[in-house]
Design a protein around this motif. Structure first.
Motif, PDB file in Angstrom:
ATOM      1  N   VAL A  78       0.836  -1.195   0.000  1.00 55.71           N
ATOM      2  CA  VAL A  78       0.000   0.000   0.000  1.00 55.71           C
ATOM      3  C   VAL A  78       0.873   1.248   0.000  1.00 55.71           C
ATOM      4  O   VAL A  78       2.059   1.207   0.333  1.00 55.71           O
ATOM      5  CB  VAL A  78      -0.974   0.017   1.193  1.00 55.71           C
ATOM      6  N   THR A  79       0.258   2.358  -0.351  1.00 53.48           N
ATOM      7  CA  THR A  79       0.939   3.648  -0.432  1.00 53.48           C
ATOM      8  C   THR A  79       0.567   4.507   0.783  1.00 53.48           C
ATOM      9  O   THR A  79      -0.323   4.145   1.566  1.00 53.48           O
ATOM     10  CB  THR A  79       0.520   4.385  -1.705  1.00 53.48           C
ATOM     11  N   PRO A  80       1.199   5.679   0.942  1.00 55.59           N
ATOM     12  CA  PRO A  80       0.814   6.559   2.052  1.00 55.59           C
ATOM     13  C   PRO A  80      -0.665   6.940   2.038  1.00 55.59           C
ATOM     14  O   PRO A  80      -1.249   7.161   3.111  1.00 55.59           O
ATOM     15  CB  PRO A  80       1.710   7.786   1.844  1.00 55.59           C
ATOM     16  N   ALA A  81      -1.277   7.008   0.859  1.00 59.35           N
ATOM     17  CA  ALA A  81      -2.696   7.384   0.781  1.00 59.35           C
ATOM     18  C   ALA A  81      -3.585   6.382   1.514  1.00 59.35           C
ATOM     19  O   ALA A  81      -4.665   6.742   2.000  1.00 59.35           O
ATOM     20  CB  ALA A  81      -3.127   7.493  -0.677  1.00 59.35           C
ATOM     21  N   TRP A  82      -3.153   5.122   1.594  1.00 60.85           N
ATOM     22  CA  TRP A  82      -3.957   4.097   2.268  1.00 60.85           C
ATOM     23  C   TRP A  82      -4.172   4.445   3.734  1.00 60.85           C
ATOM     24  O   TRP A  82      -5.190   4.109   4.322  1.00 60.85           O
ATOM     25  CB  TRP A  82      -3.265   2.738   2.156  1.00 60.85           C
ATOM     26  N   PHE A  83      -3.220   5.148   4.325  1.00 57.11           N
ATOM     27  CA  PHE A  83      -3.280   5.514   5.737  1.00 57.11           C
ATOM     28  C   PHE A  83      -3.908   6.893   5.960  1.00 57.11           C
ATOM     29  O   PHE A  83      -3.930   7.370   7.092  1.00 57.11           O
ATOM     30  CB  PHE A  83      -1.866   5.506   6.335  1.00 57.11           C
ATOM     31  N   ASP A  84      -4.396   7.523   4.920  1.00 55.40           N
ATOM     32  CA  ASP A  84      -4.909   8.897   4.994  1.00 55.40           C
ATOM     33  C   ASP A  84      -6.421   8.916   4.808  1.00 55.40           C
ATOM     34  O   ASP A  84      -6.917   8.767   3.685  1.00 55.40           O
ATOM     35  CB  ASP A  84      -4.245   9.756   3.919  1.00 55.40           C
ATOM     36  N   PRO A  85      -7.207   9.132   5.879  1.00 53.32           N
ATOM     37  CA  PRO A  85      -8.665   9.128   5.741  1.00 53.32           C
ATOM     38  C   PRO A  85      -9.210  10.283   4.910  1.00 53.32           C
ATOM     39  O   PRO A  85     -10.357  10.242   4.470  1.00 53.32           O
ATOM     40  CB  PRO A  85      -9.151   9.212   7.197  1.00 53.32           C
TER      41      PRO A  85
END
Length: 241
Positions: A160-167
């Motif tokens: 996964v990328t950083p966006a996966w952790f960004d709601p």
């Protein structure tokens, strides 16, 4: 960061181990580091442990992992001195139909998984809040363990990328994993899983196609999953203290 790969398995040849390492090194340099905006780690195969630089972190390929439940595939952890080290077991994969370097659930994909998670969250202590009452562990390969993809013909783990952790990420434009199969943060593929904390309890969620035999790898006392579950307990205890 230098991640040294050593082959101590009787089931995986040095040639296969070197081939895996070369593919994973390319994956880190060309795929992972750019998407995570980080300087790439060097991933190098050593045939002689004495040649490994003192500052290197290490991952060893073995047949099975001692002092762990039968079937544990791999883990990485940190010693008291801050040294990172990991182990990947070949036998559980091969016994369940996996291959050394090709297809899903391969030995190479497990090695890739451990290398990538050591690279992104080396201390195994990062969490992301989904703004809806849950905190997810920073494990970049867990949500998308399968399907894998190939680098120079070698099966490596999706991530996964950083966006996966960004709601707050834009669902219409964000890339959530390397293969573009996810379309929202904190989601998982049918061949993936997550560890999260919610309402004071720790949870594991598995995709519909996550193999039952593979769940054993999450139960070892040194496995990252177990460390995450203990962290989730500590997070809640601290929040309510």
């Amino acid at each position: 960061m230098l991640i040294a790969i050593l082959n101590q398995s009787t089931l995986v040849s040095n040639d296969d181990a070197a081939t895996m390492t070369q593919a994973i090194a390319a994956q880190v340099k060309l795929d992972v580091a750019p998407l995570w905006d980080r300087a790439p780690a060097a991933v190098i195969f050593y045939t002689n442990p004495q040649d490994v630089p003192a500052a290197a972190h290490g991952i060893a390929l073995v047949d099975t992992i001692k002092d762990q439940p039968q079937g544990v595939l791999g883990f990485h952890t940190e010693d008291q001195g801050g040294k990172l080290w990991g182990v990947v077991a070949a036998k559980p994969e091969l016994d369940n139909g996996g291959k050394p370097t090709t297809e899903d659930w391969s030995v190479s994909s497990v090695l890739s998984h451990e290398v990538l998670e050591m690279f992104i969250d080396p201390n195994c202590n990062l969490w992301a809040n989904d703004s809806a009452g849950k905190s997810y562990s920073f494990e970049v390969c867990d949500p998308v363990e399968a399907p894998t993809y190939a680098v120079s013909g070698v099966s490596v783990s999706n991530f996964v990328t950083p966006a996966w952790f960004d709601p707050l990420s834009d669902h219409a434009t964000a890339q959530y994993d390397k293969l573009g199969k996810l379309h929202a943060p904190f989601s998982i593929l049918k061949g993936g899983y997550v560890v999260y904390e919610s309402a004071g309890a720790e949870h594991q969620k598995y995709g519909d196609e996550f193999p039952t035999w593979r769940k054993k790898m999450k139960s070892g006392k040194l496995a990252r999953t177990q460390r995450r579950l203990k962290q989730a307990e500590a997070l809640f205890a601290h929040a309510t203290a």
